[in-house]
Write a protein that holds these residues in place. Structure first.
Motif, short mmCIF file in Angstrom:
data_model
loop_
_atom_site.label_atom_id
_atom_site.label_comp_id
_atom_site.label_asym_id
_atom_site.label_seq_id
_atom_site.Cartn_x
_atom_site.Cartn_y
_atom_site.Cartn_z
N GLN A 21 39.75 -4.00 -9.65
CA GLN A 21 39.63 -3.44 -8.31
C GLN A 21 39.25 -4.50 -7.28
O GLN A 21 39.69 -4.43 -6.13
CB GLN A 21 38.57 -2.33 -8.31
N GLN A 22 38.49 -5.49 -7.71
CA GLN A 22 38.06 -6.55 -6.79
C GLN A 22 39.04 -7.72 -6.75
O GLN A 22 38.80 -8.71 -6.06
CB GLN A 22 36.67 -7.05 -7.19
N GLY A 23 40.14 -7.63 -7.50
CA GLY A 23 41.16 -8.67 -7.44
C GLY A 23 40.84 -9.94 -8.18
O GLY A 23 41.35 -11.02 -7.83
N VAL A 24 40.01 -9.86 -9.21
CA VAL A 24 39.67 -11.06 -9.98
C VAL A 24 40.88 -11.48 -10.82
O VAL A 24 41.41 -10.70 -11.59
CB VAL A 24 38.46 -10.79 -10.91
N GLU A 25 41.30 -12.74 -10.65
CA GLU A 25 42.48 -13.24 -11.36
C GLU A 25 42.13 -14.30 -12.39
O GLU A 25 42.94 -14.60 -13.26
CB GLU A 25 43.48 -13.82 -10.36
N GLY A 26 40.98 -14.89 -12.31
CA GLY A 26 40.61 -15.94 -13.26
C GLY A 26 39.11 -16.14 -13.26
O GLY A 26 38.38 -15.54 -12.46
N TYR A 27 38.66 -16.99 -14.16
CA TYR A 27 37.21 -17.21 -14.30
C TYR A 27 36.90 -18.72 -14.22
O TYR A 27 37.70 -19.53 -14.68
CB TYR A 27 36.73 -16.66 -15.65
N PRO A 28 35.78 -19.11 -13.65
CA PRO A 28 34.84 -18.21 -12.96
C PRO A 28 35.31 -17.89 -11.55
O PRO A 28 36.01 -18.68 -10.92
CB PRO A 28 33.55 -19.03 -12.91
N THR A 29 34.97 -16.72 -11.04
CA THR A 29 35.28 -16.30 -9.68
C THR A 29 33.97 -15.99 -8.95
O THR A 29 33.10 -15.33 -9.52
CB THR A 29 36.19 -15.05 -9.67
N LEU A 30 33.84 -16.49 -7.74
CA LEU A 30 32.65 -16.23 -6.95
C LEU A 30 33.04 -15.52 -5.67
O LEU A 30 33.83 -16.04 -4.87
CB LEU A 30 31.93 -17.55 -6.61
N TYR A 31 32.54 -14.31 -5.48
CA TYR A 31 32.75 -13.55 -4.25
C TYR A 31 31.43 -13.43 -3.51
O TYR A 31 30.38 -13.20 -4.13
CB TYR A 31 33.26 -12.14 -4.55
N LEU A 32 31.49 -13.56 -2.21
CA LEU A 32 30.31 -13.34 -1.39
C LEU A 32 30.54 -12.10 -0.53
O LEU A 32 31.54 -12.02 0.20
CB LEU A 32 30.05 -14.55 -0.48
N TYR A 33 29.65 -11.14 -0.64
CA TYR A 33 29.71 -9.93 0.17
C TYR A 33 28.62 -10.03 1.23
O TYR A 33 27.44 -10.13 0.91
CB TYR A 33 29.49 -8.68 -0.69
N ASN A 34 29.06 -10.02 2.48
CA ASN A 34 28.11 -10.22 3.57
C ASN A 34 28.52 -9.37 4.78
O ASN A 34 29.66 -9.46 5.25
CB ASN A 34 28.07 -11.70 3.98
N ALA A 35 27.61 -8.51 5.23
CA ALA A 35 27.84 -7.68 6.42
C ALA A 35 29.12 -6.86 6.30
O ALA A 35 29.89 -6.74 7.26
CB ALA A 35 27.88 -8.55 7.67
N GLY A 36 29.37 -6.33 5.12
CA GLY A 36 30.52 -5.45 4.93
C GLY A 36 31.83 -6.14 4.66
O GLY A 36 32.87 -5.48 4.51
N SER A 37 31.85 -7.47 4.59
CA SER A 37 33.10 -8.19 4.31
C SER A 37 32.94 -9.02 3.05
O SER A 37 31.83 -9.33 2.62
CB SER A 37 33.48 -9.10 5.49
N ARG A 38 34.08 -9.38 2.46
CA ARG A 38 34.06 -10.17 1.24
C ARG A 38 34.85 -11.45 1.44
O ARG A 38 35.92 -11.45 2.06
CB ARG A 38 34.70 -9.38 0.09
N VAL A 39 34.33 -12.55 0.92
CA VAL A 39 35.05 -13.81 0.99
C VAL A 39 35.11 -14.42 -0.40
O VAL A 39 34.15 -14.35 -1.16
CB VAL A 39 34.37 -14.78 1.99
N ASP A 40 36.27 -14.98 -0.73
CA ASP A 40 36.49 -15.60 -2.02
C ASP A 40 36.18 -17.09 -1.92
O ASP A 40 36.78 -17.81 -1.13
CB ASP A 40 37.96 -15.39 -2.42
N TYR A 41 35.22 -17.53 -2.70
CA TYR A 41 34.87 -18.95 -2.70
C TYR A 41 35.98 -19.74 -3.39
O TYR A 41 36.33 -19.47 -4.54
CB TYR A 41 33.54 -19.16 -3.43
N LYS A 42 36.52 -20.74 -2.69
CA LYS A 42 37.64 -21.51 -3.22
C LYS A 42 37.32 -22.99 -3.40
O LYS A 42 38.21 -23.80 -3.63
CB LYS A 42 38.85 -21.36 -2.29
N GLY A 43 36.07 -23.32 -3.29
CA GLY A 43 35.68 -24.72 -3.42
C GLY A 43 35.45 -25.15 -4.85
O GLY A 43 35.74 -24.40 -5.80
N PRO A 44 34.92 -26.34 -5.05
CA PRO A 44 34.68 -26.86 -6.40
C PRO A 44 33.61 -26.05 -7.13
O PRO A 44 32.68 -25.52 -6.52
CB PRO A 44 34.21 -28.30 -6.15
N ARG A 45 33.74 -25.96 -8.46
CA ARG A 45 32.78 -25.21 -9.28
C ARG A 45 31.57 -26.08 -9.60
O ARG A 45 31.26 -26.36 -10.74
CB ARG A 45 33.45 -24.73 -10.56
N LYS A 46 30.92 -26.55 -8.55
CA LYS A 46 29.71 -27.36 -8.69
C LYS A 46 28.57 -26.60 -8.04
O LYS A 46 28.74 -26.00 -6.97
CB LYS A 46 29.88 -28.72 -8.03
#
Length: 363
Positions: A21-46
């Motif tokens: 439902q949240q559109g997870v396509e691979g691991y690890p995936t980091l989503y940030l939910y803030n003020a009613g919106s969601r953003v997909d973290y696309k930076g380095p896994r550090k």
């Protein structure tokens, strides 16, 4: 991050429905939910990169700067938006800007100011109303006048189109943001053999690419309504990937390709079918030919890979539909099975001899 955000871990093997439902396509995936919106973290896994992303996102907003503090911000950021306001700027206009920059989540940062020194420094006239400047490498690359009649959608689109640097090195740290941007772009990739380049030669190559990007940006042109991004890649470090995706070999570097990663196609020749040369005129002519529909695309995947990808996407679509509409899906499956059974029963009946009748003994 205690006291900054709440962190939740989800095991997608156990919570498959939630992850789909949240559109997870691979691991690890980091989503940030803030003020009613969601953003997909696309930076380095550090860890430090992810922490920096979260802190920027939760503190994102129109921070006020003056001439001196803005200079410090511009030095530390590849891209920064400067919202120059006047004494007549309405709260409605400010709210419009805040809404438009919200999807950025602080990357790149957006600052506001009424400092006359900044108006003068960037040669802007306050009498014409407030304006947002996209500043890259200390230079204004684009501007947008904010007026009461300005459509919010136009402002949001402009913000997304200008969020990337004029040119940059493409690496694992920014790959997702560049190649899989929310605002799809054509990406001019220059593969450079870093083993055959000393520091001065590499600096000259990046200066050439920077000049290409500036010239194209100044023209204001887009390709099929999409912006163009310029990047260079370490051809030694990315050698296998470049060869498998674009057929680029180390012996042919510096090599230029125009990538449409959203559709997994690319272009490596100009309108005369010659390889695109690493110089401004050749690259710009190839882009113009692409815009005119005169270049033939090449696929980044072979036939088998494209077929498997298409099948995988259809399977994912079915899984998502089944997850959202389980009873309706079961109904369709039962109906399909029933039709198959009825069809088979009719075929069996057709094979039976219609003239065969039970014979009765007369004695």
């Amino acid at each position: 991050m205690k006291g900054v955000v709440n962190v939740a871990e989800v095991n997608c093997d156990e919570e498959g429905k939630l992850c789909r439902q949240q559109g997870v396509e691979g691991y690890p995936t980091l989503y940030l939910y803030n003020a009613g919106s969601r953003v997909d973290y696309k930076g380095p896994r550090k860890l430090d990169s992810m922490e920096n992303f979260v802190r920027k996102a939760v503190t994102a907003g129109l921070n006020t700067v003056d001439f001196n503090s803005f200079a410090e911000t511009a030095k530390s950021e590849k891209v920064v938006y400067l919202y120059l306001k006047t004494v007549n700027t309405s709260s409605y206009d400010v709210k419009k800007v805040e809404t438009a920059v919200k999807p950025l989540h602080g990357d790149p940062p957006v600052v506001q100011s009424q400092d006359p020194l900044l108006w003068k420094h960037f040669n802007k006239d306050p009498s014409r109303g407030s304006v947002i400047l996209a500043i890259k490498g200390g230079e204004v690359t684009s501007s947008f006048n904010v007026e009461p009649t300005t459509p919010a959608q136009s402002l949001s689109q402009w913000i997304l189109e200008n969020r990337l640097p004029l040119f940059d090195e493409l690496s694992s740290d920014n790959f997702q943001n560049v190649m899989r941007s929310e605002n799809p772009s054509y990406v001019v990739i220059v593969a450079i053999d870093t083993e055959a380049r000393d520091g001065d030669r590499l600096a000259a190559d990046t200066a050439t690419l920077n000049e290409m990007a500036k010239t194209w940006n100044a023209s204001g042109r887009k390709i099929n309504g999409r912006p163009v991004v310029f990047v260079w890649m370490d051809g030694v470090q990315w050698q296998k990937w470049l060869k498998s995706m674009y057929g680029v070999k180390q012996t042919s570097m510096p090599a230029v390709v125009i990538a449409d990663h959203e559709n997994l196609v690319y272009y490596d020749t100009d309108r005369s079918k010659k390889p695109i040369a690493f110089d401004g005129p050749s690259v710009h002519q190839a882009l113009e030919a692409l815009d005119a529909g005169q270049l033939k695309a090449k696929h980044s995947e072979n036939v088998v890979e494209r077929t498997l990808r298409g099948f995988h996407h259809k399977l994912e679509s079915f899984e998502a539909y089944f997850s959202e509409h389980p009873f309706r899906t079961m109904g369709w499956i039962v109906a399909f099975i029933s039709l198959v059974i009825i069809g088979l029963w009719k075929l069996v009946q057709m094979d039976v001899d219609p003239h065969a009748q039970k014979r009765h003994r007369l004695d």
